[in-house]
Write a protein that holds these residues in place. Structure first.
Motif, short mmCIF file in Angstrom:
data_model
loop_
_atom_site.label_atom_id
_atom_site.label_comp_id
_atom_site.label_asym_id
_atom_site.label_seq_id
_atom_site.Cartn_x
_atom_site.Cartn_y
_atom_site.Cartn_z
N GLY A 99 0.79 -1.24 0.00
CA GLY A 99 0.00 0.00 0.00
C GLY A 99 0.82 1.28 0.00
N ILE A 158 0.17 3.54 -2.91
CA ILE A 158 -1.23 4.02 -2.86
C ILE A 158 -1.33 5.21 -1.91
CG2 ILE A 158 -3.56 3.37 -2.07
CD1 ILE A 158 -2.92 0.50 -2.99
N TYR A 171 -6.23 5.59 -2.86
CA TYR A 171 -7.38 5.00 -2.19
C TYR A 171 -7.19 5.14 -0.68
CZ TYR A 171 -7.69 2.48 -6.66
OH TYR A 171 -7.75 2.17 -7.99
N GLN A 226 -11.54 0.80 0.46
CA GLN A 226 -11.09 0.71 -0.94
C GLN A 226 -9.60 0.35 -1.01
OE1 GLN A 226 -12.15 4.47 -2.79
NE2 GLN A 226 -13.25 3.30 -4.35
N ARG A 227 -8.83 0.97 -0.10
CA ARG A 227 -7.39 0.70 -0.05
C ARG A 227 -7.15 -0.78 0.28
NH1 ARG A 227 -3.54 0.24 3.97
NH2 ARG A 227 -1.44 1.05 3.50
N GLU A 241 -9.21 -3.30 -0.13
CA GLU A 241 -9.66 -4.14 -1.25
C GLU A 241 -8.61 -4.15 -2.37
OE1 GLU A 241 -12.25 -6.11 -1.51
OE2 GLU A 241 -12.86 -5.61 0.53
N LYS A 242 -8.02 -2.97 -2.62
CA LYS A 242 -7.01 -2.86 -3.69
C LYS A 242 -5.78 -3.71 -3.34
CE LYS A 242 -5.23 -1.28 -7.46
NZ LYS A 242 -5.79 -1.64 -8.77
N GLU A 301 -6.58 -7.28 -3.89
CA GLU A 301 -6.63 -7.55 -5.34
C GLU A 301 -5.21 -7.71 -5.90
OE1 GLU A 301 -8.87 -4.50 -7.56
OE2 GLU A 301 -7.37 -4.82 -9.15
N LEU A 302 -4.31 -6.83 -5.45
CA LEU A 302 -2.92 -6.89 -5.94
C LEU A 302 -2.24 -8.18 -5.50
CD1 LEU A 302 -2.04 -3.18 -5.25
CD2 LEU A 302 -1.77 -4.29 -7.47
N ALA A 341 0.99 -1.37 -7.63
CA ALA A 341 -0.06 -0.72 -6.84
C ALA A 341 -0.52 0.60 -7.44
CB ALA A 341 0.42 -0.51 -5.41
N GLU A 349 -0.48 1.37 -10.61
CA GLU A 349 -0.82 1.13 -12.01
C GLU A 349 0.16 1.80 -12.98
OE1 GLU A 349 -4.95 2.17 -12.27
OE2 GLU A 349 -5.47 0.68 -10.75
#
Ligand code: SF4
Length: 319
Positions: free
Chosen positions: A113, A116, A122, A126-127, A129-130, A133-134, A167, A169
């Protein structure tokens, strides 16, 4: 098929280090190349040839001594503060030693993170969840987010490093010997993960390595560096089938071949002599002390990096 767009263009790049007493270490000395969107350019050469310094200078970890790195039409070594922040969002790095590059005191979730948070992408749920996902993208899972780096194997740590670099993108990733510290059995897994991510996310890679067989597997084109200079560049297939520079020929001949009959019958090109110092290098071809074809001109003139056949570039007086 439409021609791919050039994402990054390196023009006459130089990175020198002042090592005291007036001595200059020419780590990268006037190299030029371009990388297209979605392409992987492999960069190979022995330790100390300048490949990692090239990668670091391209993403502004080092200031260039001379030359330009054009990204999206702008020289990244002349960006203002806001543009530089945007560039760091688009260009990331995966490091050689996954353990040394991860902060041992914070959880994997917070490591992934970091980017991020820096870029305020995020927050809250949301952070989280991201991050999950990563982790999932690189073959880990959400339970890993609360653990610390020492609880993971070398291959898993490199996956964490890859998740961290993804993270924010990015479009372009410098992979700086990402498999050199890993067991051979794990190397292919990490390379295959990078290939899969490239296909899914449209990433562009500069893949730095000294293992030529793995470089061939991942790269569209390969550049060979020797003592701060680029000596050969071609598509992977062309370079491995038709190496023209004596140094490339020697490097390739050192790769073992799985077939014992072929391995037994083929000729090895042994590299003789010592690698000269990159500090105040003498004039002429930098490979001359180890080259079995060296002539007088090789001591006098640095060979130009020329296109010998379509997209095949070589710097050698006899090619
Ligand atoms: Fe060898 Fe001369 Fe070619 Fe250099 S320029 S690689 S010394 S033949």
């Amino acid at each position: 098929m439409a021609e791919k767009k050039t994402l990054i263009e390196v023009k006459n790049l130089k990175k020198y280090f002042n090592v005291g007493s007036g001595a200059i270490l020419k780590a990268v000395d006037d190299i030029s190349f371009a990388i297209k969107e979605g392409e992987t350019l492999g960069l190979v050469g022995e330790s100390g040839c300048g490949k990692s310094t090239t990668g670091r200078t391209i993403i502004r970890l080092y200031e260039a001594t001379g030359g330009e790195v054009i990204y999206n039409g702008k020289n990244i070594h002349g960006l203002n503060k806001a543009e530089a922040k945007e560039f760091t969002k688009q260009a990331q790095m995966i490091f050689q030693d996954p353990y040394a590059s991860l902060n041992p005191r914070i959880t994997v979730g917070d490591i992934v993170g970091e980017g991020i948070d820096i870029h305020n992408l995020y927050s809250g749920k949301q952070r989280t969840e991201k991050i999950y996902e990563l982790l999932n993208t690189v073959g880990l899972n959400k339970e890993h987010a609360s653990r610390f780096p020492h609880e993971f194997s070398g291959g898993q740590r490199q996956r964490i490093g890859i998740a961290r670099s993804l993270a924010i993108e990015p479009k372009f990733i410098v992979c700086d010997e990402p498999i050199s510290a890993l067991d051979v059995s794990i190397q292919a897994q990490v390379v295959n993960l990078l290939i899969k991510l490239q296909r899914e996310l449209g990433l562009t890679y500069l893949f730095i390595a000294h293992d030529l067989s793995m470089v061939k597997h991942i790269s569209d084109r390969v550049g060979v560096m020797y003592l701060g200079t680029m000596v050969e560049m071609a598509s992977s297939e062309e370079l491995y089938m038709n190496p023209l520079h004596p140094y490339t020929q020697a490097l390739l001949s050192a790769i073992p071949i799985a077939d014992p009959h072929v391995e037994k019958s083929r000729q090895r090109v042994l590299l003789e002599g010592d690698v000269p110092s990159p500090i105040n290098p003498p004039p002429g071809c930098r490979f001359k002390a180890r080259c079995r074809y060296a002539k007088d001109i090789c001591s006098q003139e640095m060979p130009a990096f020329r296109e010998i056949s379509k997209d095949h570039f070589v710097a050698c007086h006899i090619v």
